[in-house]
Scaffold this active site. Structure first.
Site, PDB file in Angstrom:
ATOM      1  N   LYS A  49       2.026  69.853  -5.710  1.00  0.00           N
ATOM      2  CA  LYS A  49       1.160  70.440  -6.219  1.00  0.00           C
ATOM      3  C   LYS A  49       0.326  70.103  -6.200  1.00  0.00           C
ATOM      4  O   LYS A  49       0.257  68.928  -4.687  1.00  0.00           O
ATOM      5  CB  LYS A  49       0.884  68.843  -7.164  1.00  0.00           C
ATOM      6  CG  LYS A  49       0.377  69.401  -8.046  1.00  0.00           C
ATOM      7  CD  LYS A  49      -1.129  69.353  -8.474  1.00  0.00           C
ATOM      8  CE  LYS A  49      -1.619  68.798  -8.056  1.00  0.00           C
ATOM      9  NZ  LYS A  49      -3.576  69.310  -7.633  1.00  0.00           N
ATOM     10  N   GLU A  80       0.415  57.868   2.192  1.00  0.00           N
ATOM     11  CA  GLU A  80      -1.097  58.418   2.842  1.00  0.00           C
ATOM     12  C   GLU A  80      -2.465  58.313   2.661  1.00  0.00           C
ATOM     13  O   GLU A  80      -2.874  59.023   1.337  1.00  0.00           O
ATOM     14  CB  GLU A  80      -0.589  59.254   4.073  1.00  0.00           C
ATOM     15  CG  GLU A  80       1.066  59.728   4.412  1.00  0.00           C
ATOM     16  CD  GLU A  80       1.107  58.335   5.779  1.00  0.00           C
ATOM     17  OE1 GLU A  80       0.872  58.017   6.354  1.00  0.00           O
ATOM     18  OE2 GLU A  80       2.420  58.761   6.199  1.00  0.00           O
ATOM     19  N   CYS A 133      -8.335  62.041   8.497  1.00  0.00           N
ATOM     20  CA  CYS A 133      -8.089  60.322   7.267  1.00  0.00           C
ATOM     21  C   CYS A 133      -8.146  59.736   8.469  1.00  0.00           C
ATOM     22  O   CYS A 133      -8.331  58.467   8.911  1.00  0.00           O
ATOM     23  CB  CYS A 133      -7.259  60.568   6.689  1.00  0.00           C
ATOM     24  SG  CYS A 133      -5.691  61.159   8.415  1.00  0.00           S
ATOM     25  N   GLU A 156     -15.250  55.111   3.326  1.00  0.00           N
ATOM     26  CA  GLU A 156     -14.625  56.069   3.447  1.00  0.00           C
ATOM     27  C   GLU A 156     -16.088  57.501   3.388  1.00  0.00           C
ATOM     28  O   GLU A 156     -16.325  57.561   2.341  1.00  0.00           O
ATOM     29  CB  GLU A 156     -13.308  57.032   3.321  1.00  0.00           C
ATOM     30  CG  GLU A 156     -13.117  57.908   4.216  1.00  0.00           C
ATOM     31  CD  GLU A 156     -10.939  58.472   3.701  1.00  0.00           C
ATOM     32  OE1 GLU A 156     -11.098  58.017   2.771  1.00  0.00           O
ATOM     33  OE2 GLU A 156     -11.593  58.678   4.394  1.00  0.00           O
TER      34      GLU A 156
HETATM   35  P1  NAD Z   1      -7.734  62.760  -3.930  1.00  0.00           P
HETATM   36  O1  NAD Z   1      -6.631  61.181  -4.206  1.00  0.00           O
HETATM   37  O2  NAD Z   1      -8.678  63.084  -4.847  1.00  0.00           O
HETATM   38  O3  NAD Z   1      -6.634  63.900  -3.926  1.00  0.00           O
HETATM   39  C1  NAD Z   1      -4.897  63.936  -4.090  1.00  0.00           C
HETATM   40  C2  NAD Z   1      -4.119  65.034  -4.404  1.00  0.00           C
HETATM   41  O4  NAD Z   1      -3.805  63.934  -5.555  1.00  0.00           O
HETATM   42  C3  NAD Z   1      -5.146  66.282  -4.902  1.00  0.00           C
HETATM   43  O5  NAD Z   1      -3.594  66.533  -5.394  1.00  0.00           O
HETATM   44  C4  NAD Z   1      -4.657  65.578  -6.209  1.00  0.00           C
HETATM   45  O6  NAD Z   1      -5.459  66.959  -7.177  1.00  0.00           O
HETATM   46  C5  NAD Z   1      -3.951  64.765  -6.536  1.00  0.00           C
HETATM   47  N1  NAD Z   1      -4.202  63.514  -8.459  1.00  0.00           N
HETATM   48  C6  NAD Z   1      -5.463  62.597  -8.322  1.00  0.00           C
HETATM   49  N2  NAD Z   1      -5.443  62.062  -9.176  1.00  0.00           N
HETATM   50  C7  NAD Z   1      -4.232  62.207  -9.344  1.00  0.00           C
HETATM   51  C8  NAD Z   1      -3.449  61.691 -10.372  1.00  0.00           C
HETATM   52  N3  NAD Z   1      -4.277  60.476 -11.121  1.00  0.00           N
HETATM   53  N4  NAD Z   1      -1.952  62.256 -10.489  1.00  0.00           N
HETATM   54  C9  NAD Z   1      -1.362  62.860  -9.436  1.00  0.00           C
HETATM   55  N5  NAD Z   1      -1.801  62.889  -8.492  1.00  0.00           N
HETATM   56  C10 NAD Z   1      -3.653  63.339  -8.334  1.00  0.00           C
HETATM   57  O7  NAD Z   1      -8.054  62.837  -2.105  1.00  0.00           O
HETATM   58  P2  NAD Z   1      -8.859  63.942  -2.049  1.00  0.00           P
HETATM   59  O8  NAD Z   1     -10.030  63.861  -2.041  1.00  0.00           O
HETATM   60  O9  NAD Z   1      -8.277  65.534  -2.195  1.00  0.00           O
HETATM   61  O10 NAD Z   1      -8.496  63.914  -0.012  1.00  0.00           O
HETATM   62  C11 NAD Z   1      -9.029  63.757   0.374  1.00  0.00           C
HETATM   63  C12 NAD Z   1      -8.365  61.644   0.725  1.00  0.00           C
HETATM   64  O11 NAD Z   1      -7.406  61.838   1.302  1.00  0.00           O
HETATM   65  C13 NAD Z   1      -8.946  61.297   1.809  1.00  0.00           C
HETATM   66  O12 NAD Z   1      -9.266  60.261   1.512  1.00  0.00           O
HETATM   67  C14 NAD Z   1      -8.213  61.147   3.320  1.00  0.00           C
HETATM   68  O13 NAD Z   1      -8.431  59.766   3.507  1.00  0.00           O
HETATM   69  C15 NAD Z   1      -7.276  61.034   2.353  1.00  0.00           C
HETATM   70  N6  NAD Z   1      -5.939  61.732   3.940  1.00  0.00           N
HETATM   71  C16 NAD Z   1      -5.081  60.376   4.350  1.00  0.00           C
HETATM   72  C17 NAD Z   1      -4.652  61.178   4.674  1.00  0.00           C
HETATM   73  C18 NAD Z   1      -3.364  60.054   5.212  1.00  0.00           C
HETATM   74  O14 NAD Z   1      -3.232  60.594   6.127  1.00  0.00           O
HETATM   75  N7  NAD Z   1      -3.199  58.504   5.267  1.00  0.00           N
HETATM   76  C19 NAD Z   1      -4.419  62.432   5.052  1.00  0.00           C
HETATM   77  C20 NAD Z   1      -5.027  63.156   4.823  1.00  0.00           C
HETATM   78  C21 NAD Z   1      -5.894  62.807   4.308  1.00  0.00           C
END
Ligand code: NAD
Length: 507
Positions: A193, A268, A302, A400
């Site tokens: 997804k 992550e 990230c 962040e």
């Molecule tokens: P997000 O949490 O908004 O969304 C990530 C994914 O989760 C999307 O596909 C979204 O549709 C899905 N999602 C959202 N709510 C959900 C739910 N209730 N149930 C299941 N899936 C759900 O994150 P984002 O804004 O897309 O990404 C940015 C974030 O990701 C930042 O906090 C960044 O630090 C983090 N990130 C972490 C790493 C790592 O390796 N630690 C790597 C890249 C990004």
């Protein structure tokens, strides 16, 4: 500041060739619309105008995708193939990704707003992820233990089942490969997804997988929102584990939702990583690295070193030179090869980043940026923004931001530097700049983070653990840890001699 002001998507270099205007789910080897017919609009971050319609899935689509993945797992060849055969197919996937590097990078850059030069690197890393896990799975050995004359005990590995993979919008294709590589290498079948902001490059996977020889049903993709498609995937009883990358707050929701099914999870999450620059550091190298560390990938990474802690004797010089360099960073259209910072992914995210820029103006001292670049009046553009003298209590120090915004803070002693470094809820990465060998080790080991780089920006060794501590994650992937996550390990005990057994009930 230099801008490559070229927001027009009419220019030939701005619009990738073969850009679709509609993308669909991929379930059981077939591209399909949502059962409900629902779609969502995807926007071009340089204009914020919709350019693509994507199928928006919900529970009904997830049910179909999980059923296809379950059937492929229970009845198909994939989990039963020799590791060597999966290895060959994974290398073919990597070949395909490499051969489509330019097309892929153009799409990724167009969809996310990432500078094209940096999007190219992402395609190469995506291919490398497949090669690495393909090689690892054939080199993997199982533990075996002998109790001489009594027992031989060994570990039998088998893939866990259907893996749910949920990914964010920053470097989407590369991060998807980081999950797809080990999941497929291990013999799992998957439902991916991808993030709703950036579904374009993910739509290439189906063709790549098919051409490489991945059997139908092994790779499934459902697009849509997290609260609908993502939520249904997490809660589906036939999904054995969830690998999630995204925000810490989303991770908490998913954690709760996995509890009922007692699912395995890999999380992550977010970061607010410190770069600590001691007075004895190679200043030139530290400047290069700390600028790249927060402004590359638009600051939407990230592991960005978004808090820079600088030892007092070099603080003023560091801030002055850092601000000068930040002012010179080239902000421009993502498709321009000279662009260093492109457009942020989406107006919602842009508004969030902007709110921190506004907060920073009263929390710290603005020394660079803080405004929209001249000549780029539409789209999600922000000049690299630098705040100095930021106290640890500031929101721009603690939270962040995920954009081209950095907080610089002075320190006087090593103890103070360590306290500042650890004084946030996150613990993903840290960067230490010093030429003192003893301090490099002791400081690195004292930082509360999953990863530390000494005298370097984030250069990955795929064999090492990747993950965060505190609010930055749960569990670690990388190398064999990733294969362990997608694999069940069963202990098989064979007796070599009659076993002493208490004879209950024997008279
Ligand atoms: P997000 O949490 O908004 O969304 C990530 C994914 O989760 C999307 O596909 C979204 O549709 C899905 N999602 C959202 N709510 C959900 C739910 N209730 N149930 C299941 N899936 C759900 O994150 P984002 O804004 O897309 O990404 C940015 C974030 O990701 C930042 O906090 C960044 O630090 C983090 N990130 C972490 C790493 C790592 O390796 N630690 C790597 C890249 C990004």
């Amino acid at each position: 500041m230099t801008t490559h002001a070229d927001p027009s998507t009419d220019l030939p270099h701005a619009r990738p060739a073969n850009l679709p205007d509609r993308i669909r789910h991929h379930i059981g080897g077939v591209d399909v619309d949502s059962v409900s017919g629902e779609t969502l609009e995807v926007i071009d971050p340089t204009t914020n105008r919709p350019y693509l319609t994507a199928a928006a899935g919900d529970k009904a689509d997830i049910d179909r995708a999980v059923a296809a993945a379950k059937d492929a797992f229970e009845n198909g060849p994939w989990p039963r193939m020799k590791a060597r055969e999966r290895h060959r197919i994974l290398h073919r996937i990597a070949d395909a990704v490499e051969s489509r590097e330019h097309e892929l990078a153009a799409m990724e850059s167009f969809d996310t707003g990432l500078p094209i030069a940096q999007a190219r690197g992402q395609a190469r890393r995506a291919a490398e992820n497949f090669r690495f896990f393909a090689d690892l799975v054939v080199a993997q050995r199982s533990d075996a233990y002998e109790v001489p004359g009594a027992q031989v005990n060994y570990v039998h590995r088998r893939p866990v089942g259907v893996a749910g993979l949920i990914t964010p919008w920053n470097t989407p294709f590369m991060l998807e490969s980081w999950k797809l590589g080990p999941a497929l290498a291990s013999g799992c079948t998957v439902v991916l997804k991808p993030a709703e902001f950036t579904p374009l490059s993910a739509s290439l996977w189906a063709g790549i997988m098919k051409d490489a020889g991945v059997p139908d049903g092994v790779f499934n993709l459902v697009g849509g929102y997290g609260e609908t498609a993502g939520d249904a995937l997490v809660k589906h009883p036939d999904v054995s584990l969830i690998s999630f990358t995204g925000e810490s707050s989303t991770g908490q929701t998913i954690f709760r939702n996995c509890a009922d099914g007692l699912k395995g999870m890999s999380m992550e999450l977010g970061g607010k990583s410190p770069a600590i620059v001691f007075a004895d550091a190679d200043l030139e190298a530290a400047l290069d690295s700390t600028l790249f560390g927060v402004f590359s990938l638009n600051g939407e990474r990230c592991t960005a070193g978004s808090r820079i802690l600088v030892e007092r004797p070099i603080y003023d010089e560091f801030v002055r030179r850092y601000a000068e360099r930040a002012d010179n960073v080239v902000v421009g259209h993502p498709s321009d090869p000279g662009t260093e910072v492109g457009a942020l992914v989406h107006p919602e995210h842009f508004a969030k980043v902007w709110s921190y820029v506004e907060a920073g103006k009263s929390e710290g001292r603005l020394v660079a940026g803080g405004t929209r670049p001249e000549g780029l009046e539409e789209g999600n553009y922000l000049r690299p923004t630098v705040f100095a003298d930021v106290p640890a209590t500031a929101s721009i120090f603690q939270e962040e931001i995920f954009g081209p915004v950095v907080a610089i803070t002075p320190f006087d002693t090593e103890e103070e530097a360590l306290r500042l470094a650890n004084d946030v809820r996150y613990g993903l990465a840290a960067y230490v700049w010093t030429t003192d060998l003893e301090r490099a080790h002791t400081f690195a080991q004292g930082v509360e983070s999953g990863m530390v780089w000494v005298n370097s920006h984030n250069v990955r060794d795929l064999r090492t653990p990747f993950g965060g501590v505190k609010a930055s994650g749960l569990g670690q992937e990388g190398g064999y840890r990733s294969l362990d996550f997608y694999t069940e390990q069963q202990a098989v005990h064979i007796s070599l001699a009659p076993v002493h057994t208490s004879r209950f009930g024997a008279r």
